[in-house]
Design a protein around this motif. Structure first.
Motif, PDB file in Angstrom:
ATOM      1  N   ASN A 157       0.825  -1.219   0.000  1.00 54.61           N
ATOM      2  CA  ASN A 157       0.000   0.000   0.000  1.00 54.61           C
ATOM      3  C   ASN A 157       0.853   1.261   0.000  1.00 54.61           C
ATOM      4  O   ASN A 157       0.399   2.326  -0.397  1.00 54.61           O
ATOM      5  N   TYR A 158       2.070   1.152   0.519  1.00 59.56           N
ATOM      6  CA  TYR A 158       2.938   2.329   0.564  1.00 59.56           C
ATOM      7  C   TYR A 158       3.717   2.501  -0.746  1.00 59.56           C
ATOM      8  O   TYR A 158       4.430   3.501  -0.903  1.00 59.56           O
ATOM      9  N   GLY A 159       3.598   1.504  -1.627  1.00 54.79           N
ATOM     10  CA  GLY A 159       4.383   1.499  -2.858  1.00 54.79           C
ATOM     11  C   GLY A 159       4.348   2.814  -3.620  1.00 54.79           C
ATOM     12  O   GLY A 159       5.400   3.397  -3.911  1.00 54.79           O
ATOM     13  N   PRO A 160       3.137   3.344  -3.945  1.00 54.52           N
ATOM     14  CA  PRO A 160       3.092   4.576  -4.757  1.00 54.52           C
ATOM     15  C   PRO A 160       3.822   5.740  -4.085  1.00 54.52           C
ATOM     16  O   PRO A 160       4.519   6.506  -4.761  1.00 54.52           O
ATOM     17  N   ILE A 161       3.680   5.884  -2.766  1.00 55.52           N
ATOM     18  CA  ILE A 161       4.362   7.005  -2.088  1.00 55.52           C
ATOM     19  C   ILE A 161       5.875   6.791  -2.138  1.00 55.52           C
ATOM     20  O   ILE A 161       6.645   7.716  -2.423  1.00 55.52           O
ATOM     21  N   MET A 162       6.301   5.557  -1.865  1.00 53.69           N
ATOM     22  CA  MET A 162       7.746   5.283  -1.881  1.00 53.69           C
ATOM     23  C   MET A 162       8.329   5.573  -3.263  1.00 53.69           C
ATOM     24  O   MET A 162       9.390   6.167  -3.395  1.00 53.69           O
ATOM     25  N   GLU A 163       7.601   5.138  -4.296  1.00 51.94           N
ATOM     26  CA  GLU A 163       8.090   5.379  -5.674  1.00 51.94           C
ATOM     27  C   GLU A 163       8.217   6.874  -5.930  1.00 51.94           C
ATOM     28  O   GLU A 163       9.236   7.359  -6.421  1.00 51.94           O
ATOM     29  N   SER A 187      19.360  12.798   2.512  1.00 51.12           N
ATOM     30  CA  SER A 187      18.943  11.497   3.059  1.00 51.12           C
ATOM     31  C   SER A 187      17.898  11.677   4.146  1.00 51.12           C
ATOM     32  O   SER A 187      16.900  10.951   4.208  1.00 51.12           O
ATOM     33  N   PHE A 188      18.128  12.676   5.014  1.00 48.10           N
ATOM     34  CA  PHE A 188      17.148  12.946   6.063  1.00 48.10           C
ATOM     35  C   PHE A 188      15.797  13.300   5.453  1.00 48.10           C
ATOM     36  O   PHE A 188      14.748  12.847   5.896  1.00 48.10           O
ATOM     37  N   ARG A 189      15.869  14.127   4.432  1.00 47.85           N
ATOM     38  CA  ARG A 189      14.643  14.629   3.822  1.00 47.85           C
ATOM     39  C   ARG A 189      13.788  13.478   3.282  1.00 47.85           C
ATOM     40  O   ARG A 189      12.610  13.367   3.588  1.00 47.85           O
ATOM     41  N   VAL A 190      14.423  12.593   2.505  1.00 48.04           N
ATOM     42  CA  VAL A 190      13.631  11.518   1.896  1.00 48.04           C
ATOM     43  C   VAL A 190      13.172  10.531   2.978  1.00 48.04           C
ATOM     44  O   VAL A 190      12.051  10.003   2.916  1.00 48.04           O
ATOM     45  N   ALA A 191      13.994  10.310   4.002  1.00 48.79           N
ATOM     46  CA  ALA A 191      13.607   9.369   5.060  1.00 48.79           C
ATOM     47  C   ALA A 191      12.389   9.878   5.823  1.00 48.79           C
ATOM     48  O   ALA A 191      11.418   9.149   6.051  1.00 48.79           O
ATOM     49  N   VAL A 192      12.440  11.158   6.186  1.00 53.08           N
ATOM     50  CA  VAL A 192      11.321  11.734   6.947  1.00 53.08           C
ATOM     51  C   VAL A 192      10.063  11.756   6.084  1.00 53.08           C
ATOM     52  O   VAL A 192       8.967  11.397   6.532  1.00 53.08           O
ATOM     53  N   ARG A 193      10.221  12.162   4.837  1.00 51.39           N
ATOM     54  CA  ARG A 193       9.041  12.259   3.972  1.00 51.39           C
ATOM     55  C   ARG A 193       8.392  10.889   3.762  1.00 51.39           C
ATOM     56  O   ARG A 193       7.175  10.757   3.796  1.00 51.39           O
ATOM     57  N   MET A 194       9.230   9.870   3.542  1.00 48.14           N
ATOM     58  CA  MET A 194       8.648   8.541   3.316  1.00 48.14           C
ATOM     59  C   MET A 194       7.934   8.046   4.576  1.00 48.14           C
ATOM     60  O   MET A 194       6.797   7.582   4.514  1.00 48.14           O
TER      61      MET A 194
END
Ligand code: HEM
Length: 457
Positions: free
Chosen positions: A126-132, A154-161
């Motif tokens: 279910n998280y696939g589309p957001i992760m992509e 790296s922080f930015r993408v980790a927090v956002r995901m």
């Protein structure tokens, strides 16, 4: 492996139990404290030569260090140890007392039950589309040849995901930036407070203290805003925040506001720092080992047929996965773990008294020459099935085992695979002139100041 299955190892006849030896190198007053502060990774890695479990003197305190894979596994699986001790007390003081990462006993079990569905294997797609979306957005921010600050990226993408997948909502742009900046400051300050516990000095109005307090206050404020907005929206998407808002305590009553708040903090904070540090090490490994970067690129191309990598491809990206495992083996984000004995007990053939503080280092365990051939080499192929089976049990448990095992192992691996595949499909990396990839030891391990130049293939 169940808790029961380790009982034989710990049910040695009490009269035969031995006291763990004192590790060598203790000096008067400080004991081993200076070595631990000066070079914690080297110090923890040196301890196995002194025994399977050794006693350390840290000032007036005795701490037990476990050094073998099987005993770290037994420790993590035994019900005779809990999460507690000075590190956790200082974490609770800052992040909250009612979050899953610091709770024990029935409260911890109930909290794990509430959060587990969000991390189950069948929930991850279910998280696939957001992760992509996030993985591709990361590469779109970069300009060929222009150095990137790998820490903030790296922080930015980790927090956002983590925030977009687990807390949903479209509020994330400005808040994800705030969360990233706040968390980076909070983690830096927390580590300083743990290693150098100067109590009242941290209350003085020095700029570093003020910055830390501001970031911590903003982190708590952000979480309050996120919870309040979800409540006000009346929406109940199928996510972790809804699960927390609907959770009931053991009497069937809704859980309190403070617990909801502390839970969100307790999930977002470890989620951001660990993934961010791992992404930094992955980028560093891709720059340092262009032959593996090229192999990942070729694998991604053959699996996707040249299309943008998607969640459905992740399972087929074998070499990519092995590169991630090997980066995690050599540079585990979580490099030290602690427990406290609830009762007089045993680990292997050693006596552990009630109240004893225990530490062990996944970093030391995962780099031990007794468990790994050419133990310091970056060799992703060691995770090929025929070779991986030679790795001793618990010699590679970066997410830990037992009741405190990271709930996010599948979630994390899916994120890391997609990010690694998306960036490597597009770029190879070279260090910028001012890049510094030496290890910075904090609550997690990360490169001091990694700056890389993304270059087209
Ligand atoms: C616990 C590692 C990513 C949430 C843990 C523990 C480890 C770990 C070793 C056990 C701590 C202990 O035994 O004391 C990692 C690594 C990660 C990662 C290596 C990424 C590479 C995440 C993410 C999240 C997360 C993305 C959430 C979004 C948690 C939580 C706990 C935890 C809530 C506490 C569990 C409990 O005490 O029951 N993690 N983690 N972790 N992790 Fe992770």
């Amino acid at each position: 492996m169940t808790v029961e299955s380790v009982q034989p190892e710990t049910s040695v006849d009490p009269v035969e139990l031995r006291e763990p030896p004192l590790a060598g190198g203790a000096v008067p007053v400080f004991g081993h404290g200076l070595q631990l502060v000066r070079d914690p990774l080297d110090f923890m890695s040196s301890l196995r030569a002194h025994g399977d479990i050794v006693r350390l003197r840290l000032g007036p305190k005795t701490v037990y260090a476990v050094t073998t894979p099987d005993l770290t596994g037994a420790l993590a699986l035994s019900p005779d140890f809990k999460i507690d001790g000075p590190v956790w007390e200082s974490l609770e003081g800052l992040l909250g007392k009612e979050g899953v990462a610091t709770a024990n006993g029935p409260l911890h079990r109930r909290q794990r039950r509430t959060m587990q569905p969000a991390f189950r294997m069948d929930a991850i797609p279910n998280y696939g589309p957001i992760m992509e979306e996030e993985a591709h957005a990361l590469t779109e921010r970069w300009r060929p040849g222009t150095p990137i600050d790998c820490t903030s990226e790296s922080f930015r993408v980790a927090v956002r995901m983590a925030a977009r997948c687990l807390l949903r909502g479209d509020f994330m742009d400005e808040r994800a930036e705030r969360l990233s900046t706040d968390l980076a400051t909070v983690f830096r300050g927390m580590y300083r407070r743990m290693v150098v516990p100067l109590g009242p000095l941290y209350k003085l109005p020095f700029p570093a203290n003020r910055e830390f307090n501001r970031a911590l206050a903003d982190l708590h404020l952000l979480v309050d805003e996120i919870v309040a907005e979800r409540r006000a929206s009346g929406q109940k998407p199928d996510d972790l925040l809804t699960a927390l808002l609907e959770a009931k305590d053991d009497n069937g009553e809704p859980i309190g506001e403070q617990e909801i708040h502390d839970q969100v903090v307790a999930i977002i904070t470890p989620g951001a720092e660990t993934i961010a540090s791992t992404i930094m090490w992955l980028l560093q490994a891709l720059a340092e080992h262009p032959e593996h970067a090229e192999k990942v690129r070729a694998e991604v191309e053959s699996v996707t047929g040249g299309r943008p990598v998607g969640f459905e491809h992740v399972r087929s990206l074998r070499h990519t996965n092995n590169v991630i495992l090997e980066a995690i083996r050599l540079r585990p984000a979580v490099w030290i773990l602690t427990r406290r004995a609830i009762t007089d007990t045993a680990l292997g053939e050693y006596r552990i008294p009630a109240g004893a503080d225990i530490i062990y280092s996944p970093y030391a365990i995962q780099r031990d020459a007794r468990s790994y051939d050419r133990h310091l080499d970056f060799d992703p192929d060691r995770w090929l099935p025929e070779r991986a089976k030679e790795v001793p049990k618990y010699a590679m448990s970066p997410f830990s085992v037992g009741n405190r095992k990271c709930p996010s192992d599948h979630f994390s691996m899916a994120q890391l695979s997609l990010i690694t595949a998306a960036i490597t499909a597009k770029y190879r990396f070279e260090p910028a002139d001012d890049s510094d990839d030496s290890v910075r030891v904090g609550i997690t391990l990360r490169p001091e100041n990694l700056r890389l130049r993304p270059l087209p293939w």
